[in-house]
Design a protein around this motif. Sequence first.
Motif, PDB file in Angstrom:
ATOM      1  N   TYR A  94      -2.143   6.006   2.698  1.00 33.01           N
ATOM      2  CA  TYR A  94      -1.272   4.955   2.170  1.00 33.01           C
ATOM      3  C   TYR A  94      -2.047   3.655   1.979  1.00 33.01           C
ATOM      4  O   TYR A  94      -1.814   2.914   1.015  1.00 33.01           O
ATOM      5  N   LYS A 205       3.714  -0.166  10.735  1.00 33.32           N
ATOM      6  CA  LYS A 205       4.182   1.103  10.163  1.00 33.32           C
ATOM      7  C   LYS A 205       4.128   2.233  11.180  1.00 33.32           C
ATOM      8  O   LYS A 205       4.751   3.289  10.981  1.00 33.32           O
ATOM      9  N   LYS A 245       8.211  11.109   3.609  1.00 34.05           N
ATOM     10  CA  LYS A 245       8.482   9.816   2.982  1.00 34.05           C
ATOM     11  C   LYS A 245       7.193   9.023   2.806  1.00 34.05           C
ATOM     12  O   LYS A 245       6.976   8.407   1.757  1.00 34.05           O
ATOM     13  N   MET A 246       6.348   9.050   3.812  1.00 36.63           N
ATOM     14  CA  MET A 246       5.077   8.347   3.705  1.00 36.63           C
ATOM     15  C   MET A 246       4.223   8.914   2.573  1.00 36.63           C
ATOM     16  O   MET A 246       3.576   8.173   1.820  1.00 36.63           O
ATOM     17  N   CYS A 248       5.312  10.399  -0.207  1.00 35.27           N
ATOM     18  CA  CYS A 248       5.895   9.963  -1.480  1.00 35.27           C
ATOM     19  C   CYS A 248       5.677   8.484  -1.734  1.00 35.27           C
ATOM     20  O   CYS A 248       5.330   8.076  -2.848  1.00 35.27           O
ATOM     21  N   PHE A 249       5.875   7.672  -0.716  1.00 35.05           N
ATOM     22  CA  PHE A 249       5.712   6.231  -0.885  1.00 35.05           C
ATOM     23  C   PHE A 249       4.259   5.882  -1.172  1.00 35.05           C
ATOM     24  O   PHE A 249       3.966   4.920  -1.884  1.00 35.05           O
ATOM     25  N   SER A 250       3.333   6.667  -0.620  1.00 35.30           N
ATOM     26  CA  SER A 250       1.918   6.445  -0.900  1.00 35.30           C
ATOM     27  C   SER A 250       1.602   6.750  -2.358  1.00 35.30           C
ATOM     28  O   SER A 250       0.901   5.982  -3.028  1.00 35.30           O
ATOM     29  N   LYS A 253       3.215   4.089  -4.571  1.00 34.87           N
ATOM     30  CA  LYS A 253       2.830   2.705  -4.259  1.00 34.87           C
ATOM     31  C   LYS A 253       4.049   1.857  -3.901  1.00 34.87           C
ATOM     32  O   LYS A 253       4.181   0.698  -4.304  1.00 34.87           O
ATOM     33  N   MET A 254       4.940   2.448  -3.112  1.00 38.38           N
ATOM     34  CA  MET A 254       6.145   1.745  -2.664  1.00 38.38           C
ATOM     35  C   MET A 254       5.962   1.269  -1.223  1.00 38.38           C
ATOM     36  O   MET A 254       5.127   1.791  -0.483  1.00 38.38           O
ATOM     37  N   THR A 255       6.752   0.280  -0.841  1.00 37.32           N
ATOM     38  CA  THR A 255       6.667  -0.270   0.510  1.00 37.32           C
ATOM     39  C   THR A 255       7.374   0.646   1.501  1.00 37.32           C
ATOM     40  O   THR A 255       8.548   0.993   1.318  1.00 37.32           O
ATOM     41  N   PHE A 256       6.663   1.033   2.545  1.00 41.91           N
ATOM     42  CA  PHE A 256       7.207   1.867   3.607  1.00 41.91           C
ATOM     43  C   PHE A 256       7.674   0.954   4.730  1.00 41.91           C
ATOM     44  O   PHE A 256       6.890   0.176   5.283  1.00 41.91           O
ATOM     45  N   GLN A 260      12.254   2.667  10.489  1.00 42.05           N
ATOM     46  CA  GLN A 260      12.923   3.673   9.676  1.00 42.05           C
ATOM     47  C   GLN A 260      14.288   3.995  10.289  1.00 42.05           C
ATOM     48  O   GLN A 260      14.380   4.489  11.413  1.00 42.05           O
TER      49      GLN A 260
END
Length: 326
Positions: A94, A205, A245-246, A248-250, A253-256, A260
């Motif tokens: 990420y 995170k 989720k990590m 996909c977010f990686s 390029k979305m904020t994790f 959670q």
Amino acid sequence: SPQLDTVVPSWVVFLSGYCTLAYYTFDCMDGKQARRTGASSPLGQLFDHGFDCICNLAHVSAVGGYTMVGGSAWFLIFQTSLQFAFFMAQWEEYYTDVLPHAMGCFGVTEVNYGMGLFAILNAFVDREYVWTSTLRSHIQTYVPSGIAGNVEHILPHAVLEMQFRHVGLSLWFVAVFVLISGSLWRVLPHEHVRRHKTQLSALSKLLTPLLICVAPFCLPQHIWENETRYISVATGLLFSFLTKKMICFSMAKMTFASVQIEAIPFWAVILWIRWDGNVTELGATVLLGGLCVWYAYRLMDWAKVAIDQICNRLDIYCFTIKSKSD
């Protein structure tokens, strides 16, 4: 062995080892096949690493089964350390855009094939004797007497009196510590992290996974002993969900988020069982079993939504290669 604390039939151990070898062989082949057919995509990465998350549960059950460490803190530490280390690999990607596969010349290939072959080996030995005997007993039995005396003189008494399964798991914990330290060493000084001054954000995170690791230890000991399987499955599914989720977010390029909300039911149930003296053994079983059902549902529902969005975004199919005429 419902609680992973009794001897498992040898054929089950052998089949577990064989399936591990087959699984990892196909796991290595699918990416090559996708690139050969021009079908590689972020969806393939989600499937590949997403199923790896689920397979961690199988690995944990296999090792717990033939070492018979279920119903103990050793088993909880083993599972949570494995899944935390796996999450950290995705966390590293990420922030660095590089997914670590090895530390030096030793990596996931050696680990997976090693686990498979080791399970097969365990199918042909007296596992109860091997794993529950002390290290001192094994040294005296299998090490030449001249060397055994020197070894016993060097090692602390507490180590010599440890059961062999606990010695093996202790070595595993050392290896996990090295893996985690390596990820921290590569991420925190990374150019991208330093340039944007996101060291604290990166560490935050890890807060939710760390609290998930700690939470099962809040349960009374008799719950560990009697509900090992439910605790393992609920923890494994939650970790798998957050790791996916990590991933996909990686890719996106979305904020994790550092906290959670998916972990809240997990923490709530554990604290309920811990602090409510009116919760019976049956009540704890129902609550923990309900957690397993809930996280299985949430994982499947989230995966379906993520797959649909990726397929629509990239104009691809999930299980078939889209022809050019389409």
